[in-house]
Write a protein that holds these residues in place. Sequence first.
Motif, mmCIF file in Angstrom:
data_model
loop_
_atom_site.group_PDB
_atom_site.id
_atom_site.type_symbol
_atom_site.label_atom_id
_atom_site.label_comp_id
_atom_site.label_asym_id
_atom_site.label_seq_id
_atom_site.Cartn_x
_atom_site.Cartn_y
_atom_site.Cartn_z
ATOM 1 N N VAL A 42 0.837 -1.204 0.000
ATOM 2 C CA VAL A 42 0.000 0.000 0.000
ATOM 3 C C VAL A 42 0.871 1.253 0.000
ATOM 4 C CG1 VAL A 42 -1.620 1.345 1.383
ATOM 5 C CG2 VAL A 42 -2.017 -1.083 1.027
ATOM 6 N N PHE A 43 1.931 1.257 0.814
ATOM 7 C CA PHE A 43 2.824 2.421 0.864
ATOM 8 C C PHE A 43 3.473 2.685 -0.487
ATOM 9 C CE2 PHE A 43 7.166 4.055 1.410
ATOM 10 C CZ PHE A 43 6.883 5.296 1.984
ATOM 11 N N LEU A 44 4.027 1.651 -1.112
ATOM 12 C CA LEU A 44 4.686 1.823 -2.402
ATOM 13 C C LEU A 44 3.681 2.206 -3.491
ATOM 14 C CD1 LEU A 44 7.199 -1.177 -2.344
ATOM 15 C CD2 LEU A 44 7.694 1.248 -1.980
ATOM 16 N N THR A 45 2.483 1.654 -3.414
ATOM 17 C CA THR A 45 1.446 2.009 -4.390
ATOM 18 C C THR A 45 1.061 3.471 -4.267
ATOM 19 O OG1 THR A 45 0.553 -0.247 -4.434
ATOM 20 C CG2 THR A 45 -0.907 1.522 -5.135
ATOM 21 N N LEU A 46 0.871 3.943 -3.033
ATOM 22 C CA LEU A 46 0.535 5.352 -2.835
ATOM 23 C C LEU A 46 1.686 6.265 -3.270
ATOM 24 C CD1 LEU A 46 -1.257 5.252 0.642
ATOM 25 C CD2 LEU A 46 -2.305 5.517 -1.598
ATOM 26 N N LEU A 47 2.915 5.867 -2.958
ATOM 27 C CA LEU A 47 4.074 6.694 -3.302
ATOM 28 C C LEU A 47 4.237 6.831 -4.817
ATOM 29 C CD1 LEU A 47 6.664 8.208 -2.451
ATOM 30 C CD2 LEU A 47 7.844 5.988 -2.474
ATOM 31 N N PHE A 48 4.353 5.705 -5.495
ATOM 32 C CA PHE A 48 4.583 5.752 -6.945
ATOM 33 C C PHE A 48 3.333 6.195 -7.700
ATOM 34 C CE2 PHE A 48 7.781 2.404 -5.705
ATOM 35 C CZ PHE A 48 8.875 3.241 -5.859
ATOM 36 N N GLY A 49 2.169 5.794 -7.207
ATOM 37 C CA GLY A 49 0.932 6.221 -7.850
ATOM 38 C C GLY A 49 0.726 7.718 -7.751
ATOM 39 N N ALA A 50 1.044 8.298 -6.592
ATOM 40 C CA ALA A 50 0.894 9.746 -6.419
ATOM 41 C C ALA A 50 1.899 10.505 -7.285
ATOM 42 C CB ALA A 50 1.073 10.113 -4.948
ATOM 43 N N MET A 51 3.144 10.022 -7.356
ATOM 44 C CA MET A 51 4.142 10.699 -8.189
ATOM 45 C C MET A 51 3.765 10.637 -9.668
ATOM 46 S SD MET A 51 7.855 9.953 -6.421
ATOM 47 C CE MET A 51 7.813 8.188 -6.708
ATOM 48 N N ALA A 52 3.319 9.466 -10.123
ATOM 49 C CA ALA A 52 2.917 9.340 -11.526
ATOM 50 C C ALA A 52 1.692 10.202 -11.821
ATOM 51 C CB ALA A 52 2.629 7.873 -11.859
ATOM 52 N N SER A 53 0.761 10.254 -10.897
ATOM 53 C CA SER A 53 -0.447 11.065 -11.094
ATOM 54 C C SER A 53 -0.112 12.548 -11.124
ATOM 55 C CB SER A 53 -1.455 10.773 -9.977
ATOM 56 O OG SER A 53 -1.806 9.408 -9.956
ATOM 57 N N PHE A 54 0.805 12.976 -10.274
ATOM 58 C CA PHE A 54 1.228 14.374 -10.264
ATOM 59 C C PHE A 54 1.851 14.749 -11.603
ATOM 60 C CE2 PHE A 54 4.694 17.455 -9.199
ATOM 61 C CZ PHE A 54 3.870 18.544 -8.937
ATOM 62 N N TYR A 55 2.666 13.866 -12.129
ATOM 63 C CA TYR A 55 3.300 14.121 -13.435
ATOM 64 C C TYR A 55 2.240 14.210 -14.532
ATOM 65 C CZ TYR A 55 5.806 13.111 -17.755
ATOM 66 O OH TYR A 55 6.280 13.158 -19.031
ATOM 67 N N LEU A 56 1.296 13.259 -14.551
ATOM 68 C CA LEU A 56 0.302 13.229 -15.617
ATOM 69 C C LEU A 56 -0.663 14.411 -15.540
ATOM 70 C CD1 LEU A 56 -0.547 9.413 -15.615
ATOM 71 C CD2 LEU A 56 0.645 10.669 -17.413
ATOM 72 N N ALA A 57 -0.963 14.857 -14.331
ATOM 73 C CA ALA A 57 -1.966 15.908 -14.158
ATOM 74 C C ALA A 57 -1.392 17.308 -14.277
ATOM 75 C CB ALA A 57 -2.650 15.745 -12.799
ATOM 76 N N ARG A 58 -0.110 17.488 -13.993
ATOM 77 C CA ARG A 58 0.443 18.836 -13.900
ATOM 78 C C ARG A 58 1.473 19.185 -14.972
ATOM 79 N NH1 ARG A 58 -3.580 20.244 -11.512
ATOM 80 N NH2 ARG A 58 -3.589 21.189 -9.441
ATOM 81 N N PHE A 59 1.942 18.202 -15.714
ATOM 82 C CA PHE A 59 2.939 18.470 -16.756
ATOM 83 C C PHE A 59 2.367 18.031 -18.103
ATOM 84 C CE2 PHE A 59 5.263 17.883 -12.818
ATOM 85 C CZ PHE A 59 6.099 18.985 -12.802
ATOM 86 N N ASP A 60 2.313 18.951 -19.038
ATOM 87 C CA ASP A 60 1.731 18.682 -20.357
ATOM 88 C C ASP A 60 2.820 18.279 -21.345
ATOM 89 O OD1 ASP A 60 -0.846 19.321 -19.498
ATOM 90 O OD2 ASP A 60 -0.490 21.470 -19.836
ATOM 91 N N ASN B 59 1.602 12.169 -22.767
ATOM 92 C CA ASN B 59 0.823 11.944 -21.552
ATOM 93 C C ASN B 59 -0.419 11.080 -21.761
ATOM 94 O OD1 ASN B 59 2.685 13.408 -20.153
ATOM 95 N ND2 ASN B 59 1.211 14.775 -19.180
ATOM 96 N N PRO B 60 -1.233 11.327 -22.810
ATOM 97 C CA PRO B 60 -2.399 10.444 -23.008
ATOM 98 C C PRO B 60 -2.012 8.982 -23.215
ATOM 99 C CG PRO B 60 -2.649 12.461 -24.276
ATOM 100 C CD PRO B 60 -1.250 12.470 -23.755
ATOM 101 N N ALA B 61 -0.951 8.754 -23.987
ATOM 102 C CA ALA B 61 -0.505 7.374 -24.211
ATOM 103 C C ALA B 61 0.005 6.754 -22.913
ATOM 104 C CB ALA B 61 0.580 7.339 -25.281
ATOM 105 N N LEU B 62 0.703 7.555 -22.103
ATOM 106 C CA LEU B 62 1.198 7.043 -20.832
ATOM 107 C C LEU B 62 0.055 6.734 -19.880
ATOM 108 C CD1 LEU B 62 3.690 6.407 -19.125
ATOM 109 C CD2 LEU B 62 3.702 8.800 -18.372
ATOM 110 N N PHE B 63 -0.962 7.575 -19.864
ATOM 111 C CA PHE B 63 -2.131 7.325 -19.025
ATOM 112 C C PHE B 63 -2.858 6.058 -19.474
ATOM 113 C CE2 PHE B 63 -6.640 8.108 -17.885
ATOM 114 C CZ PHE B 63 -6.485 8.182 -16.513
ATOM 115 N N PHE B 64 -2.976 5.877 -20.785
ATOM 116 C CA PHE B 64 -3.603 4.659 -21.304
ATOM 117 C C PHE B 64 -2.773 3.428 -20.960
ATOM 118 C CE2 PHE B 64 -4.315 1.559 -24.754
ATOM 119 C CZ PHE B 64 -5.674 1.357 -24.582
ATOM 120 N N PHE B 65 -1.455 3.582 -20.926
ATOM 121 C CA PHE B 65 -0.583 2.473 -20.545
ATOM 122 C C PHE B 65 -0.882 2.016 -19.110
ATOM 123 C CE2 PHE B 65 3.374 1.128 -18.453
ATOM 124 C CZ PHE B 65 3.684 0.013 -19.220
#
Length: 273
Positions: A79-97, A101-107
């Motif tokens: 759970v800790f690793l999922t929250l850590l890496f999931g939050a970092m990946a989500s921050f990148y996808l949501a805040r950096f254009d 990004n769409p292909a990475l999100f679909f991945f």
Amino acid sequence: MMRHFSRWILLIIACIFTVICLYPVLLMLISSLKSNAEIFARPLGLPTSPTLKSYRQLLQQLPYFGYIKNSIIVSAAAVFLTLLFGAMASFYLARFDFPWNPALFFFFLMGMMIPIKLGIIPLFLFMRSLRVLDTLWSLILIYTAIGIPMAVLILSRFFRTMPKELEEAARIDGCSNVKIFLHILLPLMRPALGTVMIIHFITVWNDFFFPLVFIHNEAKKTIPVGMLTLFSEYSTDWSVLFAGLTLSSLPMLVLFFVASKQFMEGITAGAVK
């Protein structure tokens, strides 16, 4: 008058749904206080003479606290690793254009679309090549990989609802992206983080398939696989089994009550946007 009547209807439906959901849990608890013979004689009745004998037998027959410890270690780490890496990946996808990004999100979404159990043989060979087979690390890595797509799906939507003015003000004050992520956005993401934490913890805690495949050492088994030893070819001590199930459900209940506020805020946040 009609609004008052509809409220009562909704309340009655909610009560019926609550009873339906709690009845199996109550039946499990009641059955753990019966003898094996009484379970077969009166499966739905209350125990005539409640006893904790099944709990004592459980602790005598199995290294149950060892199973509990392994399950807690695996669930907490995953759970800790999922929250850590999931939050970092989500921050990148949501805040950096970026164009990709769409292909990475679909991945990431493909991780939810394709059942990971289809690749169990390559995963087994991969874990063996990493020399983590028959260790808790094999489960932690698998569950982290399973949880990240779901975390990205939930957290990225929450990140997009955050006002960018917060980040702009922080950058004016000299904050880096790391400080913005850790000290400004993550504290505001507690409802979403709580939602991901509860959903993934329950998934990891109850999983039977991957511990059965990757763990063979008795000392490294988790609760679902460890409880399998209570089933024999010709008979099963159901009172002991229900006692083990009752004890194994306690961590999930404690986690839900602790994080229930964040969980409810997380699943209802989209309704007020």
